[in-house]
Design a protein around this motif. Sequence first.
Motif, PDB file in Angstrom:
ATOM      1  N   GLY A   1      50.336  36.717  52.875  1.00 19.36           N
ATOM      2  CA  GLY A   1      51.612  36.699  52.169  1.00 19.36           C
ATOM      3  C   GLY A   1      51.402  36.782  50.674  1.00 19.36           C
ATOM      4  O   GLY A   1      50.327  37.149  50.191  1.00 19.36           O
ATOM      5  N   VAL A   2      52.423  36.404  49.939  1.00 19.96           N
ATOM      6  CA  VAL A   2      52.390  36.485  48.486  1.00 19.96           C
ATOM      7  C   VAL A   2      51.272  35.612  47.918  1.00 19.96           C
ATOM      8  O   VAL A   2      50.475  36.057  47.091  1.00 19.96           O
ATOM      9  CB  VAL A   2      53.753  36.059  47.888  1.00 19.96           C
ATOM     10  CG1 VAL A   2      53.704  36.038  46.375  1.00 19.96           C
ATOM     11  CG2 VAL A   2      54.850  36.964  48.370  1.00 19.96           C
ATOM     12  N   THR A   3      51.196  34.373  48.375  1.00 27.31           N
ATOM     13  CA  THR A   3      50.230  33.434  47.831  1.00 27.31           C
ATOM     14  C   THR A   3      48.800  33.861  48.108  1.00 27.31           C
ATOM     15  O   THR A   3      47.960  33.889  47.206  1.00 27.31           O
ATOM     16  CB  THR A   3      50.472  32.023  48.421  1.00 27.31           C
ATOM     17  OG1 THR A   3      51.830  31.660  48.177  1.00 27.31           O
ATOM     18  CG2 THR A   3      49.543  31.012  47.791  1.00 27.31           C
ATOM     19  N   ARG A   4      48.509  34.206  49.347  1.00 28.45           N
ATOM     20  CA  ARG A   4      47.137  34.600  49.697  1.00 28.45           C
ATOM     21  C   ARG A   4      46.750  35.918  49.022  1.00 28.45           C
ATOM     22  O   ARG A   4      45.619  36.075  48.569  1.00 28.45           O
ATOM     23  CB  ARG A   4      46.987  34.713  51.208  1.00 28.45           C
ATOM     24  CG  ARG A   4      45.556  34.976  51.608  1.00 28.45           C
ATOM     25  CD  ARG A   4      45.252  34.527  53.018  1.00 28.45           C
ATOM     26  NE  ARG A   4      43.872  34.818  53.311  1.00 28.45           N
ATOM     27  CZ  ARG A   4      43.451  35.584  54.310  1.00 28.45           C
ATOM     28  NH1 ARG A   4      44.331  36.097  55.141  1.00 28.45           N
ATOM     29  NH2 ARG A   4      42.177  35.804  54.495  1.00 28.45           N
ATOM     30  N   ALA A   5      47.674  36.861  48.936  1.00 26.20           N
ATOM     31  CA  ALA A   5      47.388  38.131  48.274  1.00 26.20           C
ATOM     32  C   ALA A   5      47.086  37.904  46.795  1.00 26.20           C
ATOM     33  O   ALA A   5      46.133  38.479  46.255  1.00 26.20           O
ATOM     34  CB  ALA A   5      48.554  39.097  48.435  1.00 26.20           C
ATOM     35  N   THR A   6      47.848  37.054  46.150  1.00 25.78           N
ATOM     36  CA  THR A   6      47.620  36.736  44.741  1.00 25.78           C
ATOM     37  C   THR A   6      46.272  36.053  44.555  1.00 25.78           C
ATOM     38  O   THR A   6      45.530  36.368  43.625  1.00 25.78           O
ATOM     39  CB  THR A   6      48.755  35.839  44.204  1.00 25.78           C
ATOM     40  OG1 THR A   6      50.008  36.497  44.417  1.00 25.78           O
ATOM     41  CG2 THR A   6      48.580  35.551  42.730  1.00 25.78           C
ATOM     42  N   GLU A   7      45.950  35.150  45.467  1.00 29.60           N
ATOM     43  CA  GLU A   7      44.666  34.445  45.413  1.00 29.60           C
ATOM     44  C   GLU A   7      43.493  35.417  45.564  1.00 29.60           C
ATOM     45  O   GLU A   7      42.514  35.349  44.826  1.00 29.60           O
ATOM     46  CB  GLU A   7      44.632  33.402  46.527  1.00 29.60           C
ATOM     47  CG  GLU A   7      43.416  32.532  46.552  1.00 29.60           C
ATOM     48  CD  GLU A   7      43.502  31.530  47.699  1.00 29.60           C
ATOM     49  OE1 GLU A   7      42.713  31.677  48.651  1.00 29.60           O
ATOM     50  OE2 GLU A   7      44.355  30.641  47.628  1.00 29.60           O
ATOM     51  N   ILE A   8      43.614  36.347  46.491  1.00 34.42           N
ATOM     52  CA  ILE A   8      42.561  37.356  46.701  1.00 34.42           C
ATOM     53  C   ILE A   8      42.393  38.207  45.445  1.00 34.42           C
ATOM     54  O   ILE A   8      41.269  38.463  45.003  1.00 34.42           O
ATOM     55  CB  ILE A   8      42.887  38.239  47.925  1.00 34.42           C
ATOM     56  CG1 ILE A   8      42.766  37.420  49.212  1.00 34.42           C
ATOM     57  CG2 ILE A   8      41.974  39.454  47.977  1.00 34.42           C
ATOM     58  CD1 ILE A   8      43.333  38.101  50.442  1.00 34.42           C
ATOM     59  N   MET A   9      43.510  38.626  44.875  1.00 37.96           N
ATOM     60  CA  MET A   9      43.461  39.453  43.662  1.00 37.96           C
ATOM     61  C   MET A   9      42.781  38.699  42.518  1.00 37.96           C
ATOM     62  O   MET A   9      41.961  39.268  41.795  1.00 37.96           O
ATOM     63  CB  MET A   9      44.868  39.876  43.239  1.00 37.96           C
ATOM     64  CG  MET A   9      45.614  40.728  44.240  1.00 37.96           C
ATOM     65  SD  MET A   9      45.239  42.451  44.144  1.00 37.96           S
ATOM     66  CE  MET A   9      46.088  42.905  42.658  1.00 37.96           C
ATOM     67  N   GLU A  10      43.105  37.418  42.364  1.00 39.23           N
ATOM     68  CA  GLU A  10      42.495  36.625  41.297  1.00 39.23           C
ATOM     69  C   GLU A  10      41.005  36.431  41.543  1.00 39.23           C
ATOM     70  O   GLU A  10      40.199  36.548  40.622  1.00 39.23           O
ATOM     71  CB  GLU A  10      43.193  35.271  41.176  1.00 39.23           C
ATOM     72  CG  GLU A  10      44.575  35.367  40.570  1.00 39.23           C
ATOM     73  CD  GLU A  10      45.322  34.054  40.603  1.00 39.23           C
ATOM     74  OE1 GLU A  10      44.778  33.036  41.100  1.00 39.23           O
ATOM     75  OE2 GLU A  10      46.473  34.035  40.136  1.00 39.23           O
ATOM     76  N   ASN A  11      40.628  36.131  42.791  1.00 39.48           N
ATOM     77  CA  ASN A  11      39.221  35.915  43.118  1.00 39.48           C
ATOM     78  C   ASN A  11      38.385  37.172  42.887  1.00 39.48           C
ATOM     79  O   ASN A  11      37.215  37.078  42.511  1.00 39.48           O
ATOM     80  CB  ASN A  11      39.057  35.449  44.561  1.00 39.48           C
ATOM     81  CG  ASN A  11      39.550  34.038  44.770  1.00 39.48           C
ATOM     82  OD1 ASN A  11      39.692  33.272  43.827  1.00 39.48           O
ATOM     83  ND2 ASN A  11      39.839  33.697  46.010  1.00 39.48           N
ATOM     84  N   LEU A  12      38.959  38.331  43.137  1.00 40.94           N
ATOM     85  CA  LEU A  12      38.236  39.593  42.977  1.00 40.94           C
ATOM     86  C   LEU A  12      38.434  40.200  41.589  1.00 40.94           C
ATOM     87  O   LEU A  12      37.961  41.300  41.322  1.00 40.94           O
ATOM     88  CB  LEU A  12      38.669  40.591  44.056  1.00 40.94           C
ATOM     89  CG  LEU A  12      38.413  40.155  45.494  1.00 40.94           C
ATOM     90  CD1 LEU A  12      38.893  41.216  46.465  1.00 40.94           C
ATOM     91  CD2 LEU A  12      36.941  39.852  45.723  1.00 40.94           C
TER      92      LEU A  12
END
Length: 103
Positions: free
Chosen positions: A68-79
């Motif tokens: 979802g929004v939260t996990r996608a944002t987290e992945i983008m930040e981590n990468l």
Amino acid sequence: MTIPQLSSEQLGAAREAATQARRARAELKDKVKGGELSFSTALDKALEDETLSRIKVIDLLRSVPRVGVTRATEIMENLQIAPNRRIRGLGRHQVERLNEQFG
């Protein structure tokens, strides 16, 4: 610089081209959402196609089931991928890390 005046035929052709591009991008996201394509396959396909390469990375991530929004944002930040980045703007290492994440 002034905007060129287009004929009604040219406007119609431009609208049709834009509609086809939106449909192609939506179809790719729907296939990922439905499980017909894996994220890695969709990413490779988008990198090869000029129309599909204009999908925002976060939108493609959000089409993955259970992301979802939260996990996608987290992945983008981590990468370390900018939130407004499109697929065609990804670097080689970013593509590799995304493939590792979902491979």
